[in-house]
Write a protein that holds these residues in place. Structure first.
Motif, PDB file in Angstrom:
ATOM      1  N   LEU A  46       0.824  -1.204   0.000  1.00  0.00           N
ATOM      2  CA  LEU A  46       0.000   0.000   0.000  1.00  0.00           C
ATOM      3  C   LEU A  46       0.864   1.263   0.000  1.00  0.00           C
ATOM      4  O   LEU A  46       0.494   2.274  -0.614  1.00  0.00           O
ATOM      5  N   PHE A  47       1.983   1.200   0.664  1.00  0.00           N
ATOM      6  CA  PHE A  47       2.946   2.303   0.634  1.00  0.00           C
ATOM      7  C   PHE A  47       3.410   2.562  -0.793  1.00  0.00           C
ATOM      8  O   PHE A  47       3.527   3.713  -1.224  1.00  0.00           O
ATOM      9  N   ARG A  48       3.650   1.499  -1.525  1.00  0.00           N
ATOM     10  CA  ARG A  48       4.065   1.613  -2.928  1.00  0.00           C
ATOM     11  C   ARG A  48       3.016   2.343  -3.761  1.00  0.00           C
ATOM     12  O   ARG A  48       3.340   3.020  -4.737  1.00  0.00           O
ATOM     13  N   LYS A  49       1.746   2.218  -3.353  1.00  0.00           N
ATOM     14  CA  LYS A  49       0.653   2.892  -4.063  1.00  0.00           C
ATOM     15  C   LYS A  49       0.353   4.274  -3.479  1.00  0.00           C
ATOM     16  O   LYS A  49      -0.632   4.907  -3.862  1.00  0.00           O
ATOM     17  N   SER A  50       1.171   4.724  -2.544  1.00  0.00           N
ATOM     18  CA  SER A  50       0.967   6.023  -1.899  1.00  0.00           C
ATOM     19  C   SER A  50      -0.380   6.071  -1.178  1.00  0.00           C
ATOM     20  O   SER A  50      -1.108   7.064  -1.275  1.00  0.00           O
ATOM     21  N   ASN A  51      -0.701   5.014  -0.450  1.00  0.00           N
ATOM     22  CA  ASN A  51      -1.981   4.915   0.238  1.00  0.00           C
ATOM     23  C   ASN A  51      -2.119   6.033   1.285  1.00  0.00           C
ATOM     24  O   ASN A  51      -1.316   6.125   2.215  1.00  0.00           O
ATOM     25  N   PRO A  52      -3.144   6.894   1.156  1.00  0.00           N
ATOM     26  CA  PRO A  52      -3.253   8.038   2.062  1.00  0.00           C
ATOM     27  C   PRO A  52      -3.431   7.662   3.530  1.00  0.00           C
ATOM     28  O   PRO A  52      -2.896   8.344   4.407  1.00  0.00           O
ATOM     29  N   ALA A  68      -6.569  18.818   2.061  1.00  0.00           N
ATOM     30  CA  ALA A  68      -5.433  17.926   1.770  1.00  0.00           C
ATOM     31  C   ALA A  68      -5.100  17.968   0.283  1.00  0.00           C
ATOM     32  O   ALA A  68      -3.919  17.998  -0.107  1.00  0.00           O
ATOM     33  N   CYS A  69      -6.124  17.978  -0.572  1.00  0.00           N
ATOM     34  CA  CYS A  69      -5.900  18.094  -2.016  1.00  0.00           C
ATOM     35  C   CYS A  69      -5.210  19.404  -2.354  1.00  0.00           C
ATOM     36  O   CYS A  69      -4.273  19.448  -3.181  1.00  0.00           O
ATOM     37  N   LYS A  70      -5.677  20.493  -1.748  1.00  0.00           N
ATOM     38  CA  LYS A  70      -5.072  21.802  -2.016  1.00  0.00           C
ATOM     39  C   LYS A  70      -3.606  21.822  -1.577  1.00  0.00           C
ATOM     40  O   LYS A  70      -2.753  22.419  -2.240  1.00  0.00           O
ATOM     41  N   TRP A  71      -3.311  21.159  -0.440  1.00  0.00           N
ATOM     42  CA  TRP A  71      -1.921  21.097   0.023  1.00  0.00           C
ATOM     43  C   TRP A  71      -1.045  20.379  -1.001  1.00  0.00           C
ATOM     44  O   TRP A  71       0.052  20.839  -1.341  1.00  0.00           O
ATOM     45  N   ILE A  72      -1.528  19.248  -1.497  1.00  0.00           N
ATOM     46  CA  ILE A  72      -0.761  18.483  -2.477  1.00  0.00           C
ATOM     47  C   ILE A  72      -0.572  19.294  -3.753  1.00  0.00           C
ATOM     48  O   ILE A  72       0.516  19.311  -4.348  1.00  0.00           O
ATOM     49  N   GLU A  73      -1.612  19.985  -4.167  1.00  0.00           N
ATOM     50  CA  GLU A  73      -1.529  20.817  -5.361  1.00  0.00           C
ATOM     51  C   GLU A  73      -0.436  21.874  -5.214  1.00  0.00           C
ATOM     52  O   GLU A  73       0.336  22.122  -6.150  1.00  0.00           O
ATOM     53  N   GLU A  74      -0.361  22.499  -4.052  1.00  0.00           N
ATOM     54  CA  GLU A  74       0.579  23.598  -3.853  1.00  0.00           C
ATOM     55  C   GLU A  74       1.979  23.140  -3.503  1.00  0.00           C
ATOM     56  O   GLU A  74       2.965  23.808  -3.842  1.00  0.00           O
ATOM     57  N   ASN A  75       2.102  21.985  -2.830  1.00  0.00           N
ATOM     58  CA  ASN A  75       3.405  21.584  -2.297  1.00  0.00           C
ATOM     59  C   ASN A  75       3.964  20.301  -2.892  1.00  0.00           C
ATOM     60  O   ASN A  75       5.145  20.015  -2.725  1.00  0.00           O
ATOM     61  N   THR A 123       3.671  17.415  -1.781  1.00  0.00           N
ATOM     62  CA  THR A 123       4.138  16.573  -0.683  1.00  0.00           C
ATOM     63  C   THR A 123       2.921  16.035   0.063  1.00  0.00           C
ATOM     64  O   THR A 123       1.789  16.500  -0.141  1.00  0.00           O
ATOM     65  N   VAL A 124       3.153  15.066   0.941  1.00  0.00           N
ATOM     66  CA  VAL A 124       2.074  14.524   1.758  1.00  0.00           C
ATOM     67  C   VAL A 124       1.549  15.621   2.681  1.00  0.00           C
ATOM     68  O   VAL A 124       2.333  16.329   3.328  1.00  0.00           O
ATOM     69  N   PRO A 125       0.239  15.799   2.767  1.00  0.00           N
ATOM     70  CA  PRO A 125      -0.296  16.871   3.616  1.00  0.00           C
ATOM     71  C   PRO A 125      -0.131  16.569   5.101  1.00  0.00           C
ATOM     72  O   PRO A 125      -0.039  15.412   5.511  1.00  0.00           O
ATOM     73  N   PRO A 126      -0.100  17.609   5.924  1.00  0.00           N
ATOM     74  CA  PRO A 126      -0.055  17.401   7.376  1.00  0.00           C
ATOM     75  C   PRO A 126      -1.301  16.664   7.845  1.00  0.00           C
ATOM     76  O   PRO A 126      -2.359  16.756   7.218  1.00  0.00           O
ATOM     77  N   ILE A 127      -1.190  15.974   8.957  1.00  0.00           N
ATOM     78  CA  ILE A 127      -2.357  15.270   9.488  1.00  0.00           C
ATOM     79  C   ILE A 127      -3.263  16.225  10.265  1.00  0.00           C
ATOM     80  O   ILE A 127      -4.464  16.010  10.365  1.00  0.00           O
ATOM     81  N   SER A 128      -2.711  17.306  10.793  1.00  0.00           N
ATOM     82  CA  SER A 128      -3.475  18.238  11.613  1.00  0.00           C
ATOM     83  C   SER A 128      -4.418  19.089  10.761  1.00  0.00           C
ATOM     84  O   SER A 128      -3.992  19.794   9.839  1.00  0.00           O
ATOM     85  N   PHE A 129      -5.701  19.037  11.092  1.00  0.00           N
ATOM     86  CA  PHE A 129      -6.680  19.867  10.394  1.00  0.00           C
ATOM     87  C   PHE A 129      -6.383  21.343  10.619  1.00  0.00           C
ATOM     88  O   PHE A 129      -6.468  22.152   9.686  1.00  0.00           O
ATOM     89  N   VAL A 160      -5.834  24.371   7.826  1.00  0.00           N
ATOM     90  CA  VAL A 160      -6.614  25.613   7.810  1.00  0.00           C
ATOM     91  C   VAL A 160      -5.692  26.821   7.886  1.00  0.00           C
ATOM     92  O   VAL A 160      -5.847  27.785   7.127  1.00  0.00           O
ATOM     93  N   ASN A 161      -4.725  26.768   8.794  1.00  0.00           N
ATOM     94  CA  ASN A 161      -3.815  27.900   8.966  1.00  0.00           C
ATOM     95  C   ASN A 161      -3.051  28.212   7.678  1.00  0.00           C
ATOM     96  O   ASN A 161      -2.841  29.381   7.337  1.00  0.00           O
ATOM     97  N   GLU A 162      -2.644  27.171   6.970  1.00  0.00           N
ATOM     98  CA  GLU A 162      -1.800  27.360   5.793  1.00  0.00           C
ATOM     99  C   GLU A 162      -2.579  27.666   4.523  1.00  0.00           C
ATOM    100  O   GLU A 162      -2.066  28.336   3.625  1.00  0.00           O
TER     101      GLU A 162
END
Length: 261
Positions: free
Chosen positions: A89-95, A165-172, A174-180, A184-186
């Protein structure tokens, strides 16, 4: 509670003759918006003894299950993935797995396995697949819970978080932070929308019921627009990553050796 969870993990090791490598909290507690009645969602990765892998039947088939699930009660939900299942699952980038790796609530960690996974993460992260996962989650929850004139307000978090989380990936990329709260802050500018989200978050953490209430039009408008935009965006992504299977095989074998000698 942490001590109880540790005892449960020791029981699992003894009952199934495995070693737990990593155990964390997942779900709303890890995301930072638990309700007063939220249970504990414990997720772990484990490894069998070498002989379990040296057989003609592959893992996950028949009696060779690649999950361990403890009966759920009102307080605890504990389940784990066998190491080769986790690595596939890691190989598939399982969220879900990527979120476990980022949980701030760690109940147990042994050996070097999870640290080596984190080192490999940039080589396996596939933004296209991860955005699709989060976007589908957001759309399904939006369609099921947020369509009426009155909605269960707590369900906003289960659409907001995957959208952000999608917006984070779009901008960075990278894997998004787990903290909601961090998402929001970013990603949400100071203004009326952010104020509405933060008010809802404070109410949920404070233990408000957040049951059927009038729909929050501003948040619904934001979610609808973002999901439409992200659906168009994800179709434009084209990326290739080098097959990490050989490196994951090495990690699996080295972990077997480290744990069992």
């Amino acid at each position: 509670m942490k001590e109880l969870i540790r005892r449960k993990l020791i029981e699992i090791e003894e009952n199934y003759q495995v070693k737990v490598l990593y155990a964390v909290e997942s779900g709303s507690r890890a995301w930072g918006f638990p309700s007063k009645d939220s249970d504990y969602d414990v997720r772990f990765i484990y490894v069998h003894q070498p002989d379990w892998y040296l057989s003609i039947d592959p893992q996950g088939v028949g009696k060779k299950r690649d999950v361990i699930e403890v009966p759920i009660n009102d307080l605890l939900d504990i389940s784990g993935w066998e190491i080769t299942k986790a690595l596939r699952l890691f190989r598939k980038s399982n969220p879900a797995l990527l979120e476990w790796m980022r949980s701030d609530i760690v109940y147990y960690q042994a050996y070097s396995f999870i640290d080596q996974m984190r080192e490999l993460e940039p080589q396996v992260f596939y933004s296209n697949a991860t955005i699709y996962h989060y976007l589908n989650m957001a759309k399904n929850n939006y369609r099921e819970y947020l369509q009426g004139s009155e909605v269960k307000s707590k369900k906003y978090f289960y659409v907001l978080r995957p959208v952000l989380a999608c917006k984070w990936i779009e901008e960075n990329r990278t894997v998004p932070p787990i903290s909601f709260q961090e998402l929001v802050n970013e990603l949400v500018p100071v203004g009326e929308l952010k104020s509405e989200i933060e008010l809802l978050l404070k109410r949920k953490i404070a233990g408000d019921e957040l049951d059927l209430e009038p729909r929050i039009q501003l948040i619904n408008y934001f979610l609808g627009n973002e999901m439409d935009r992200l659906e168009a965006y994800v179709k434009t992504i084209s990326e290739e990553i080098e097959d990490p299977t050989a490196k994951l095989n090495v990690l699996f074998r080295s972990t077997l050796n480290e744990v069992w000698g």
